[in-house]
Design a protein around this motif. Sequence first.
Motif, mmCIF file in Angstrom:
data_model
loop_
_atom_site.group_PDB
_atom_site.id
_atom_site.type_symbol
_atom_site.label_atom_id
_atom_site.label_comp_id
_atom_site.label_asym_id
_atom_site.label_seq_id
_atom_site.Cartn_x
_atom_site.Cartn_y
_atom_site.Cartn_z
ATOM 1 N N PHE A 1 44.398 45.216 39.613
ATOM 2 C CA PHE A 1 43.824 44.661 41.016
ATOM 3 C C PHE A 1 42.363 43.782 40.770
ATOM 4 C CE2 PHE A 1 40.683 45.424 44.278
ATOM 5 C CZ PHE A 1 41.450 45.157 45.307
ATOM 6 N N PHE A 2 41.739 44.029 39.945
ATOM 7 C CA PHE A 2 40.378 43.186 39.699
ATOM 8 C C PHE A 2 40.738 41.718 39.462
ATOM 9 C CE2 PHE A 2 38.027 47.377 38.798
ATOM 10 C CZ PHE A 2 37.709 47.629 40.151
ATOM 11 N N LYS A 3 41.680 41.935 38.392
ATOM 12 C CA LYS A 3 41.891 40.510 37.777
ATOM 13 C C LYS A 3 42.974 39.747 39.037
ATOM 14 C CE LYS A 3 42.219 41.792 33.127
ATOM 15 N NZ LYS A 3 43.143 41.897 31.855
ATOM 16 N N GLU A 4 43.588 40.146 39.530
ATOM 17 C CA GLU A 4 44.336 39.649 40.836
ATOM 18 C C GLU A 4 43.244 39.088 41.937
ATOM 19 O OE1 GLU A 4 48.342 39.813 43.570
ATOM 20 O OE2 GLU A 4 48.023 40.878 41.503
ATOM 21 N N LEU A 5 42.523 40.047 42.201
ATOM 22 C CA LEU A 5 41.488 39.731 43.297
ATOM 23 C C LEU A 5 40.699 38.435 42.822
ATOM 24 C CD1 LEU A 5 39.968 40.820 45.731
ATOM 25 C CD2 LEU A 5 38.471 42.042 44.242
ATOM 26 N N LEU A 6 40.213 38.369 41.547
ATOM 27 C CA LEU A 6 39.662 36.988 41.176
ATOM 28 C C LEU A 6 40.420 35.707 41.163
ATOM 29 C CD1 LEU A 6 37.656 38.442 37.891
ATOM 30 C CD2 LEU A 6 36.797 37.564 40.088
ATOM 31 N N GLU A 7 41.818 36.084 40.874
ATOM 32 C CA GLU A 7 42.885 34.737 41.002
ATOM 33 C C GLU A 7 43.004 34.323 42.297
ATOM 34 O OE1 GLU A 7 44.291 33.138 38.523
ATOM 35 O OE2 GLU A 7 43.590 34.507 36.897
ATOM 36 N N ASN A 8 43.054 35.433 43.374
ATOM 37 C CA ASN A 8 43.241 35.065 44.816
ATOM 38 C C ASN A 8 41.904 34.393 45.280
ATOM 39 O OD1 ASN A 8 45.880 36.030 44.671
ATOM 40 N ND2 ASN A 8 45.243 37.865 45.988
ATOM 41 N N ALA A 9 40.768 34.898 44.892
ATOM 42 C CA ALA A 9 39.479 34.153 45.426
ATOM 43 C C ALA A 9 39.435 32.725 44.653
ATOM 44 C CB ALA A 9 38.260 35.030 44.858
#
Length: 563
Positions: free
Chosen positions: A112-120
């Motif tokens: 979740f955290f890694k994908e959140l950064l990618e999306n941002a």
Amino acid sequence: MPRRRGCCLPPLLCTLAALSLPLLLAAEPRARSCSEVRRLYAAKGFSQSEAPSHEISGDHLKVCSQGYTCCSQEMEEKYTQQSKHDFRNAVVELSSHLQTMFSSRYKKFDEFFKELLENAEKSLNDMFVRTYGRLYMQNSELFKDLFVELKRYYVGGNVNLEEMLNEFWARLLERMFRLVNPQYHFTDEYLECVSKYTEQLKPFGDVPRKLKLQVTRAFVAARTFAQGLAVARDVVSKVSAVNPTPQGTRALLKMMYCPYCRGLVSVKPCYNYCFNVMRGCLANQGDLDAEWNIFMDSMLLVAERLEGPFNIESVMDPIDVKISDAIMNMQENSMQVSQKVFQGCGQPKPLAQGRAARSVSEEHSFSARFRPYNPEERPTTAAGTSLDRLVTDVKEKLKQAKKFWSSLPGNICNDEKMSVGTVNENECWNGSAKSRYDFAVTGNGLASQVNNPEVEVDITKPDMVIRRQIMALRVMTNKLKNAYSGNDVDFIDISEESSGEESGSGCELQQCSSEFEFNATEVTGSSSKSDKNANTSAAARGSLSQAALLLSILFLAVQRQWR
């Protein structure tokens, strides 16, 4: 006529012998069948030929009763290994669910955290390409570096978040300052002078301060919480790999398989008897419980932070909008900011006429292309879920995991495979017979085993593997406590108290101006520039009230857009 033979003994003795023969036969011990023991022994995968068909003398047995027995020497040895195997399996089976839970939740949070950064990062890139076009593309490495450092911090890199964010805003100011003053030539030294006083100038309004506070809190909490889940997973994995001592193995054999040797295959251990054996064999695990419970409580506290003020999703999801707000502030305040810079760092040299015309054209294009971002175009939520749902789920699991190690002996004794004799306390195996168990249950932990009636435990020799895990939990607990409160307080001291700010109001414009002018003049070291500064300063003071009003309006506009 031949004489008929009769009893060679006197008639009375013959009569007595005939009457006593059944009694003598009844007194002779009758070897019982071991067929059920043989069947169960073979079901374990052992050779049935090692098991006697009827009871034999038990002189060869070392742990089980040496009376008449259904166990050969080979059987006792095999049962010894089987009891160790059964015990280890029981511990692993009960621990595996906990280990799997921590492993899966860590994987989910990490994803979740890694994908959140990618999306941002993707959201910001898409938005800025549409908004600023070629000018953004020419400066995109600045924003890419920001996300590289954020990702590096999350995965454990040696990144000072506050310093990194300060550097980002300083570099952004340098780029923006060139764009809003395209008619001038700026040297690297001049731009360094500009960026050195970003805090006093506040060209981006209050966005950098607020974002720095939020990002630091959220990333510290997120990374520490994910680390906590990984530590919990590893501790369970290492501690559940139990290897009983020789004394513990003897106690396990005596409880689990010695009743088989007596033919009591359906009689289960008495509950308190099982409890004492398990607490003796899991004495070191019992010592883990206190530190484990403190660790669980600390994880729950950080989980609450993740739901509230340290919610990384609420920080990263709109980060592109926040940076856009900052850029808009800089655009709106470009004239005032430039005047203050020219006062402090000196009047820059103008570009040649042709180059200046091209630069001015680019600047007009830059201003005209800006448009607010539409939040509805944002990418889907990371990892197909939300942080709130993840935290709600894991909090329940953390509560269930408390007191796991102190409950482990009882959970093993209550396991269906153990099926201890709790129904009739007089019909269970007490270690020597089918009868009541009279000893009291010992406490948890190594020190409590000094009076354990079933397992001889050397309380002076703690298990070093478990001691290392206790230390690992202690270290992680301190990190969690810092993430919950320590880092939060430290960051407020650095970003607010030490800079002399009160509730984000900043210093008075005239005070910032004089301080900036003095320091910057020392950097340039030019007396002629000081004369120019004096002239420019008089004009600037004439427009201070208008600048203050404009800043107030912009600040209110930013607040409305802030999410």
